[in-house]
Design an enzyme around this catalytic site. Structure first.
Site, PDB file in Angstrom:
ATOM      1  N   THR A  11       0.705  -1.409  -0.083  1.00  0.00           N
ATOM      2  CA  THR A  11       0.063  -0.036  -0.007  1.00  0.00           C
ATOM      3  C   THR A  11       0.713   1.154  -0.041  1.00  0.00           C
ATOM      4  O   THR A  11       0.703   2.094  -0.892  1.00  0.00           O
ATOM      5  CB  THR A  11      -0.748  -0.062   1.304  1.00  0.00           C
ATOM      6  OG1 THR A  11      -1.617  -1.410   1.249  1.00  0.00           O
ATOM      7  CG2 THR A  11      -2.080   1.056   1.229  1.00  0.00           C
ATOM      8  N   LYS A 100       6.590   2.121  12.048  1.00  0.00           N
ATOM      9  CA  LYS A 100       6.457   2.318  13.552  1.00  0.00           C
ATOM     10  C   LYS A 100       7.115   1.438  14.292  1.00  0.00           C
ATOM     11  O   LYS A 100       7.752   1.660  15.284  1.00  0.00           O
ATOM     12  CB  LYS A 100       5.284   2.888  13.803  1.00  0.00           C
ATOM     13  CG  LYS A 100       4.191   1.847  13.500  1.00  0.00           C
ATOM     14  CD  LYS A 100       3.120   2.607  12.806  1.00  0.00           C
ATOM     15  CE  LYS A 100       2.421   1.402  11.984  1.00  0.00           C
ATOM     16  NZ  LYS A 100       1.470   1.851  11.043  1.00  0.00           N
ATOM     17  N   GLU A 124       9.040  10.509   9.276  1.00  0.00           N
ATOM     18  CA  GLU A 124       7.818  11.355   9.334  1.00  0.00           C
ATOM     19  C   GLU A 124       6.474  10.611   9.265  1.00  0.00           C
ATOM     20  O   GLU A 124       5.584  10.722  10.103  1.00  0.00           O
ATOM     21  CB  GLU A 124       7.643  12.511   8.296  1.00  0.00           C
ATOM     22  CG  GLU A 124       6.424  13.412   8.428  1.00  0.00           C
ATOM     23  CD  GLU A 124       6.562  14.074   9.745  1.00  0.00           C
ATOM     24  OE1 GLU A 124       7.351  14.748  10.054  1.00  0.00           O
ATOM     25  OE2 GLU A 124       5.779  13.840  10.373  1.00  0.00           O
ATOM     26  N   VAL A 127       4.352   8.315  12.313  1.00  0.00           N
ATOM     27  CA  VAL A 127       3.374   8.800  13.093  1.00  0.00           C
ATOM     28  C   VAL A 127       2.498   9.612  12.519  1.00  0.00           C
ATOM     29  O   VAL A 127       2.799  10.607  11.940  1.00  0.00           O
ATOM     30  CB  VAL A 127       3.835   9.361  14.462  1.00  0.00           C
ATOM     31  CG1 VAL A 127       2.987   9.748  15.424  1.00  0.00           C
ATOM     32  CG2 VAL A 127       4.843   8.459  15.090  1.00  0.00           C
ATOM     33  N   ILE A 131       0.308  13.640   8.449  1.00  0.00           N
ATOM     34  CA  ILE A 131       0.200  14.859   9.410  1.00  0.00           C
ATOM     35  C   ILE A 131       1.875  14.744   9.760  1.00  0.00           C
ATOM     36  O   ILE A 131       2.475  14.285  10.422  1.00  0.00           O
ATOM     37  CB  ILE A 131      -0.391  14.681  10.635  1.00  0.00           C
ATOM     38  CG1 ILE A 131      -1.749  14.237  10.509  1.00  0.00           C
ATOM     39  CG2 ILE A 131      -0.287  15.933  11.587  1.00  0.00           C
ATOM     40  CD1 ILE A 131      -2.349  13.808  11.748  1.00  0.00           C
ATOM     41  N   GLY A 182      -7.806   0.295   3.145  1.00  0.00           N
ATOM     42  CA  GLY A 182      -6.202   0.241   3.230  1.00  0.00           C
ATOM     43  C   GLY A 182      -5.783   1.049   4.472  1.00  0.00           C
ATOM     44  O   GLY A 182      -4.762   1.634   4.538  1.00  0.00           O
ATOM     45  N   LYS A 200       3.413   4.614  18.311  1.00  0.00           N
ATOM     46  CA  LYS A 200       3.465   5.858  17.955  1.00  0.00           C
ATOM     47  C   LYS A 200       3.598   6.812  19.183  1.00  0.00           C
ATOM     48  O   LYS A 200       4.526   7.771  18.956  1.00  0.00           O
ATOM     49  CB  LYS A 200       2.071   6.243  17.162  1.00  0.00           C
ATOM     50  CG  LYS A 200       2.262   5.528  15.938  1.00  0.00           C
ATOM     51  CD  LYS A 200       0.638   5.798  15.250  1.00  0.00           C
ATOM     52  CE  LYS A 200       0.639   5.272  13.995  1.00  0.00           C
ATOM     53  NZ  LYS A 200      -0.743   4.859  13.247  1.00  0.00           N
TER      54      LYS A 200
HETATM   55  N1  HSE Z   1      -3.105   1.095  10.658  1.00  0.00           N
HETATM   56  C1  HSE Z   1      -2.717   2.588  11.053  1.00  0.00           C
HETATM   57  C2  HSE Z   1      -3.666   3.377  11.401  1.00  0.00           C
HETATM   58  C3  HSE Z   1      -2.047   2.897   9.755  1.00  0.00           C
HETATM   59  O1  HSE Z   1      -5.000   3.092  11.181  1.00  0.00           O
HETATM   60  O2  HSE Z   1      -3.454   4.537  11.864  1.00  0.00           O
HETATM   61  C4  HSE Z   1      -1.134   4.213   9.935  1.00  0.00           C
HETATM   62  O3  HSE Z   1      -0.116   4.198  10.813  1.00  0.00           O
END
Ligand code: HSE
Length: 405
Positions: A11, A100, A124, A127, A131, A182, A200
């Site tokens: 992805t 992460k 970047e 997390v 953003i 996704g 995170k």
């Molecule tokens: N699975 C994570 C989420 C993807 O839903 O935030 C982004 O780190």
């Protein structure tokens, strides 16, 4: 021209290729030179996809090619990502990653290695999806002592909680929808049990406080026990339920946790809905600042990865990352952290309110039409330890959720 190699055509990897192709001209202008994707590493082939001519199955081809200056790791998981990233840095290649798990586990070591080699290890996208939060912590908020970071850090769970609230949908159906879009991790437990948010907040805390915060030390609770009844009671009390990752400095101690939390509209995170993430930061001189945007998904995440690639092209032999030391930061035991608690329990309010107040002290309590044989109440502020002791003395508790402002 700078040659890069993308590790993983899933992805995020396919998003990185798409972003670089779509905004080729403006990206090259900002980077100061052309960015060329020389290789894409994947176990699979992609016949008919233009990327096929760049596909390699052997990482050593990338590692041994001195023309490759930047490795983009978007495979996820700790291994083989760690081995690949470490060897890339050792061979003089900068690394950009969205991973992460890798950053939470090996961030301090990889940042130090990049510094030692005058390269960059940037993350970047690890997390908050698209953003900007790592770069602000690294570059913009350096005048401050960070007092608090509280965030909605997982798009999947925020999407689920928002849909459950807006549509009264069931947890499992909404999870399937998030997976199809996704947003979700391959293993749904990583999202819904809070493990993703835990990594995170560990990364953000390590950066903010400059020392290693081990994610294993962070108390983590997911959203699987949240029911439609809790959401209905939360609304009755004027709250919404969010999965928050938080890290707070209180009297010189750092408290860190991930847990579903009821918040009111006085909290800036209240209106962060759907797949969006929001990250609230408080600094001792700046005061409050808030970051908001798409927290998951192919293109937002790829946008953050490509911004790191551009930064690395601009700083090919200059390290730009603040370090966080490998020295472990000892977190305070959450048993002494203080908050209000929502309790949903068996019985009738009229029959049990007195008992609830005898055990927990003054409470705000309610019953709801359509939910029979159960009631709920919110306590005054008390420590986690005090709550646990009181809860032992009150039978029929069906759920409890922390309440913040
Ligand atoms: N699975 C994570 C989420 C993807 O839903 O935030 C982004 O780190």
């Amino acid at each position: 021209m700078v040659n890069i190699a993308v590790l993983g055509y899933g992805t995020v990897g396919s998003g990185v290729v798409e972003v670089i192709n779509t905004n080729h001209e403006s990206i090259n202008k900002k980077a100061g030179q052309e960015i060329n994707i020389k290789y894409v590493l994947d176990l699979r082939d992609f016949p008919g996809d233009p990327v096929q001519e760049k596909i390699v199955h052997d990482y050593n081809i990338i590692l041994n090619d001195d023309e490759v200056s930047i490795v983009v790791e978007v495979m996820g998981g700790v291994e083989p990502a760690y081995t690949f990233v470490k060897s890339a840095l050792e061979r003089g290649k900068s690394v950009a990653t969205s991973n992460k798990e890798l950053v939470a586990k090996h961030g301090s070591e990889l940042i130090a290695l990049a510094k030692q080699k005058n390269l960059n290890f940037l993350f970047e996208a690890s997390v908050g999806g698209g953003i900007p939060i790592i770069r602000p912590l690294n570059q913009s908020l350096t005048a401050d002592e960070i007092c608090e970071i509280t965030g909605i850090l997982n798009g999947t769970t925020n999407f689920i909680l928002t849909k459950m609230r807006q549509e009264g949908s069931e947890f499992d159906d909404v999870l399937k929808e998030a997976q199809a879009l996704g947003y979700a991790e391959r293993n749904p437990a990583a999202d819904v049990e809070g493990y993703d948010a835990c990594r995170k907040i560990a990364i953000l805390s390590s950066l903010a406080y400059g020392s290693q915060v081990d994610y294993e030390d962070i108390y983590t609770e997911g959203i699987t026990k949240i029911t439609a009844k809790d959401i209905a009671f939360a609304e009755r009390f004027g709250y919404t339920i969010k999965l928050l990752g938080s890290s707070k400095r209180v009297d010189g101690h750092i408290y860190c946790m991930v847990a579903p939390t009821m918040i009111s509209d006085a909290n800036p995170l209240y209106s962060v809905n759907g797949v969006f993430n929001g990250i609230f930061v408080n600094g001792n001189v700046l005061g409050d600042v808030m970051f908001y945007g798409s927290g998951a998904g192919k293109l937002p995440t790829a946008s953050a990865v490509v911004s790191d690639i551009v930064d690395e092209v601009k700083h090919l032999h200059t390290n730009i990352m603040t370090t966080w030391s490998s020295k472990k930061l000892e977190l305070a035991d959450i048993s002494s952290s203080r908050k209000r608690f929502y309790v949903r329990a068996e019985g009738r309010l009229t029959e049990r309110q007195e008992e609830a107040e005898a055990v927990f002290g003054p409470v705000v309590a309610a019953e709801l039409d359509g939910i029979s044989g159960e009631f709920a109440f919110i306590t005054e502020v008390m420590s986690e330890k005090e709550y646990e002791e009181k809860a032992q003395k009150f039978h029929g508790i069906l759920n409890r959720i922390r309440v913040d402002k």
